[in-house]
Design an enzyme around this catalytic site. Structure first.
Site, PDB file in Angstrom:
ATOM      1  N   ASP A 279      42.172  31.164  38.697  1.00 40.93           N
ATOM      2  CA  ASP A 279      41.256  30.297  39.441  1.00 40.93           C
ATOM      3  C   ASP A 279      39.818  30.736  39.221  1.00 40.93           C
ATOM      4  O   ASP A 279      39.493  31.924  39.306  1.00 40.93           O
ATOM      5  CB  ASP A 279      41.566  30.347  40.940  1.00 40.93           C
ATOM      6  CG  ASP A 279      40.535  29.568  41.737  1.00 40.93           C
ATOM      7  OD1 ASP A 279      40.568  28.321  41.671  1.00 40.93           O
ATOM      8  OD2 ASP A 279      39.686  30.205  42.387  1.00 40.93           O
TER       9      ASP A 279
ATOM     10  N   LYS B 195      36.530  24.307  40.210  1.00 45.66           N
ATOM     11  CA  LYS B 195      36.068  23.667  41.436  1.00 45.66           C
ATOM     12  C   LYS B 195      34.946  22.678  41.167  1.00 45.66           C
ATOM     13  O   LYS B 195      34.274  22.738  40.140  1.00 45.66           O
ATOM     14  CB  LYS B 195      35.627  24.750  42.429  1.00 45.66           C
ATOM     15  CG  LYS B 195      36.770  25.730  42.741  1.00 45.66           C
ATOM     16  CD  LYS B 195      36.387  26.739  43.785  1.00 45.66           C
ATOM     17  CE  LYS B 195      37.550  27.686  44.043  1.00 45.66           C
ATOM     18  NZ  LYS B 195      37.736  28.641  42.935  1.00 45.66           N
TER      19      LYS B 195
ATOM     20  N   TYR C 256      30.785  30.909  40.362  1.00 51.61           N
ATOM     21  CA  TYR C 256      30.992  32.328  40.106  1.00 51.61           C
ATOM     22  C   TYR C 256      30.159  32.782  38.908  1.00 51.61           C
ATOM     23  O   TYR C 256      30.495  32.515  37.763  1.00 51.61           O
ATOM     24  CB  TYR C 256      32.467  32.619  39.863  1.00 51.61           C
ATOM     25  CG  TYR C 256      33.385  32.205  40.997  1.00 51.61           C
ATOM     26  CD1 TYR C 256      32.916  32.076  42.296  1.00 51.61           C
ATOM     27  CD2 TYR C 256      34.729  31.938  40.760  1.00 51.61           C
ATOM     28  CE1 TYR C 256      33.757  31.694  43.331  1.00 51.61           C
ATOM     29  CE2 TYR C 256      35.582  31.567  41.782  1.00 51.61           C
ATOM     30  CZ  TYR C 256      35.088  31.441  43.072  1.00 51.61           C
ATOM     31  OH  TYR C 256      35.935  31.056  44.091  1.00 51.61           O
TER      32      TYR C 256
END
Length: 339
Positions: free
Chosen positions: A51, A82, A56
């Site tokens: 994930d 995401k 990030y």
């Protein structure tokens, strides 16, 4: 490693998965070589579900995950990323401090609309260098991140148009599942009462210590066939470090009450001859609604150490002993808890 199904889809993920925040430099630098070693250690341990998110390292983690997975057998891995933030380039040295060390030179704007989600997916394909994304999570929707007033705008935008983008992507076969990637329960309840989602990546609210998801969310997930992927099982570290000076709970220094609860939890774990981190890691998998436990580390040695704590399986009798020491997160209020 055993696998479990995501919601009512045909997609299966390994019971343990690897998250990408630390590999994007969260709180401390993560050189590329170190990141690749951690990813390889995860693969060698049997992890096949990974994930990541644009957030990030402001694109850095997606690049690294893509570079790693590109050379792995395509049918063996599952990848989630995401949507909800769009990255835009900024001059070198002007990236705001979001707690990422040495991120790429981008900033992020929230966009939960149909067009924003579609653009986000296109950008993620480019950063990943991959032609497949299996799961999309709507990232950090909710009052925990935005506060009540701003979230009302973002949530309406998502329910009015953004959800349609995810439904189209799934029906076309571009993705296999979608859901929410959040740190709070209320937004999950709000969205699930208005739309069907396959899964929720829930950080920190279904743990050995924090049972905020138990009262309403888990029953609703069972009713609607929505899976949980559980992250933040150490509650910002304290269930791994124990109640040591400087330990953190929910991204903040632990209070005396939390320190006392965790000290008592350590005594229970010691009675069974294991560190507290072992039941913390194994707890969520006791419930079949949980598809995977997401662990996050930027070091191969830490990854290997955590994986060792999943074996052997702890006896069922240990987990009820922690129940009197658990807590539920207080109401969010009107302001953002984390920005």
């Amino acid at each position: 490693m055993k696998t479990r199904r995501i919601g009512r889809t045909e997609l299966e993920v390994t019971e343990v998965s690897l998250g990408g925040a630390a590999l994007g430099g969260l709180y401390r630098a993560c050189p590329r070589e170190q990141a690749m070693e951690a990813l390889e250690a995860a693969w060698d341990s049997g992890i096949r579900y990974f994930d990541v998110a644009p957030w990030y390292g402001l694109g850095l983690a997606e690049r690294r995950f893509g570079d790693f997975l590109r050379d792995k057998p395509e049918k063996e891995w599952v990848l989630s990323t995401k949507v909800g933030r769009l990255l835009r380039p900024v001059p070198t040295g002007t990236v705001p401090d979001y707690s990422y060390v040495n991120p790429l030179s981008f900033d992020a704007d929230y966009d939960y609309s149909y067009d924003g989600i579609m653009r986000s997916v296109e950008f993620s394909y480019a950063r990943l260098g991959l032609n497949r994304i299996d799961i999309l999570y709507v990232h950090d929707l909710g009052g925990y991140t935005h506060g009540a007033a701003k979230n009302a705008i973002h949530q309406k935008q998502f329910l009015d148009t953004g959800i349609k983008a995810l439904e189209e992507l799934k029906s076309s076969g571009a993705i296999k599942a979608f859901g929410l990637g959040v740190n709070e329960v209320p937004v999950c309840l709000d969205v699930m009462h208005n739309a069907d989602i396959d899964c929720i990546l829930m950080a920190g609210r279904y743990t050995l210590l924090d049972r905020s998801a138990v009262g309403e969310l888990l029953p609703l997930c069972r009713k609607k066939g929505t899976s949980l992927v559980v992250g933040g099982v150490f509650n910002s570290g304290i269930l791994a470090t124990g109640p040591v000076p400087g330990s953190h709970f929910d991204y903040m220094p632990a209070t005396d009450d939390i320190l006392a609860k965790v000290a008592d939890m350590e005594k229970i774990a010691a009675k069974y001859g294991v560190p507290l981190a072992a039941p913390a890691l194994q707890f969520a998998l006791q419930d079949p609604i949980v598809s995977s436990v997401l662990i996050g580390t930027a070091k191969a040695s830490s990854l290997t150490r955590n994986m060792a704590l999943f074996e052997p399986a702890l006896p069922d009798s240990i987990f009820p002993e922690f129940d009197p020491l658990t807590l539920v997160a207080p109401p969010l209020g009107e302001d953002a808890v984390r920005v």
